[in-house]
Write an enzyme that holds these catalytic residues in place. Structure first.
Site, PDB file in Angstrom:
ATOM      1  N   HIS A   1      35.862  59.035 -85.295  1.00 47.49           N
ATOM      2  CA  HIS A   1      36.571  59.341 -84.055  1.00 47.49           C
ATOM      3  C   HIS A   1      38.032  59.676 -84.321  1.00 47.49           C
ATOM      4  O   HIS A   1      38.705  59.004 -85.110  1.00 47.49           O
ATOM      5  CB  HIS A   1      36.492  58.152 -83.094  1.00 47.49           C
ATOM      6  CG  HIS A   1      37.323  58.320 -81.859  1.00 47.49           C
ATOM      7  ND1 HIS A   1      37.130  59.347 -80.972  1.00 47.49           N
ATOM      8  CD2 HIS A   1      38.373  57.592 -81.374  1.00 47.49           C
ATOM      9  CE1 HIS A   1      38.006  59.252 -79.983  1.00 47.49           C
ATOM     10  NE2 HIS A   1      38.775  58.206 -80.209  1.00 47.49           N
ATOM     11  N   SER A   2      38.545  60.723 -83.680  1.00 41.72           N
ATOM     12  CA  SER A   2      39.963  61.057 -83.673  1.00 41.72           C
ATOM     13  C   SER A   2      40.530  61.164 -85.090  1.00 41.72           C
ATOM     14  O   SER A   2      40.119  62.003 -85.873  1.00 41.72           O
ATOM     15  CB  SER A   2      40.718  60.022 -82.826  1.00 41.72           C
ATOM     16  OG  SER A   2      42.058  60.384 -82.644  1.00 41.72           O
ATOM     17  N   TYR A   3      41.481  60.285 -85.447  1.00 45.43           N
ATOM     18  CA  TYR A   3      42.091  60.355 -86.780  1.00 45.43           C
ATOM     19  C   TYR A   3      41.075  60.048 -87.881  1.00 45.43           C
ATOM     20  O   TYR A   3      41.271  60.432 -89.038  1.00 45.43           O
ATOM     21  CB  TYR A   3      43.266  59.383 -86.877  1.00 45.43           C
ATOM     22  CG  TYR A   3      44.248  59.740 -87.970  1.00 45.43           C
ATOM     23  CD1 TYR A   3      45.317  60.599 -87.721  1.00 45.43           C
ATOM     24  CD2 TYR A   3      44.107  59.231 -89.262  1.00 45.43           C
ATOM     25  CE1 TYR A   3      46.214  60.944 -88.724  1.00 45.43           C
ATOM     26  CE2 TYR A   3      45.004  59.563 -90.262  1.00 45.43           C
ATOM     27  CZ  TYR A   3      46.049  60.421 -89.992  1.00 45.43           C
ATOM     28  OH  TYR A   3      46.938  60.770 -90.989  1.00 45.43           O
TER      29      TYR A   3
END
Length: 294
Positions: free
Chosen positions: A209-211
């Site tokens: 997720h995300s980073y």
């Protein structure tokens, strides 16, 4: 009385306290409810050096068929969490990785949960003691004692005022970074080298997720041949990776187009194709607004 004390605690401190309670509780659930083991890293750490940890299922390294690896995003979230805001405002199923872990285990996967934001420990900064000039003077002992007493009382008043004015500065802290795990990118590579690469699983799957997506792309850049050989598919959610800024090569971009998919926040129906400016993996609608890394 306890309720009154809560209202007297500054919001920032109350928020940090809540974060610690949530993190501790999720760690307990990972061990007791999901039956994962807490593994200390670095694996060869001395007793005195800073350490972090990850979580693994009992069969994570021995499952011959499939292994699921979970990587959360940046910010205050820790292992087992997707978004603290969802944990607080919704529920544990929405904001933690626990439903993913339970389903993976039920479907026969080994599981490894990364902890990429646990990069350092905080310790109190050593105080530098400055020797008083009076110690080496030829002043009479009585006069020297009187000056020392006044100096101590002045320091005591100043410290009290500073604590009242700014309670956060009661102690000066310093950060001691964890060897080979000082950033999410370093952490991903370390866990790959010491755990995932050693796993028996024929097929490895990532959910990032995300980073966490950026950390995975960095892993690919540093371990391209090994990742291609071992990883079957990657599910990204609102990944913030950028193949241009990260200087991912053409062969990596081609592999990502075939083996990765990025589900992004969108009001479009689930799995509807979403236009992207980047020449990497397909982007499709998650059918909702996904969680932030806070």
């Amino acid at each position: 009385m306890n309720r009154l004390l809560i209202f007297l605690i500054p919001w920032k401190d109350l928020n940090m306290l809540l974060m610690k309670i949530i993190t501790k509780y999720v760690y307990e659930l990972l061990e007791k409810d999901c039956n994962l083991k807490k593994i200390s890293i670095p694996v060869d750490a001395t007793e005195s050096e800073p350490k972090s940890f990850i979580f693994m299922s009992e069969d994570a390294l021995t499952n011959p068929q499939k292994l699921m690896v979970l990587i959360h995003g940046s910010g205050v979230v820790r292992a087992g969490q997707w978004a603290r805001r969802l944990i607080i405002n919704e529920d544990l199923d929405s904001g933690t990785q626990i439903p993913f872990i339970k389903r993976a285990v039920a479907e026969g996967y080994g599981v490894i949960v990364l902890n990429p934001n646990e990069n350092y420990i905080e310790v109190e900064k050593p105080k530098i003691h400055v020797q008083s000039s009076s110690d080496s003077s030829d002043e009479p002992a009585e006069k020297r004692e009187r000056k020392d007493k006044v100096s101590k009382e002045t320091k005591k008043r100043r410290d009290f005022y500073e604590k009242y004015r700014n309670p956060q500065r009661e102690k000066e802290m310093m950060q001691l970074y964890i060897r080979e795990n000082g950033s999410p990118e370093e952490h991903a590579v370390y866990v790959w080298d010491h755990f995932i690469a050693q796993a028996a699983a024929e097929n490895v799957f990532f959910v990032a997720h995300s980073y966490g997506g950026l950390a995975f792309v960095e892993l690919m850049i540093q371990r391209e041949a090994d990742v291609k050989n071992k990883v079957t598919a990657v599910a990204l959610t609102d990944s913030v990776h950028n193949v241009w800024h990260q200087e991912a090569g053409k062969t990596i971009r081609e592999w990502m187009r075939e083996n990765c998919c990025n589900w992004v926040s969108s009001s479009e129906p689930l799995d509807t194709s979403v236009e992207s400016m980047l020449p990497d993996c397909p982007r499709v609608s998650a059918g909702m607004c996904l969680m932030r890394d806070i």
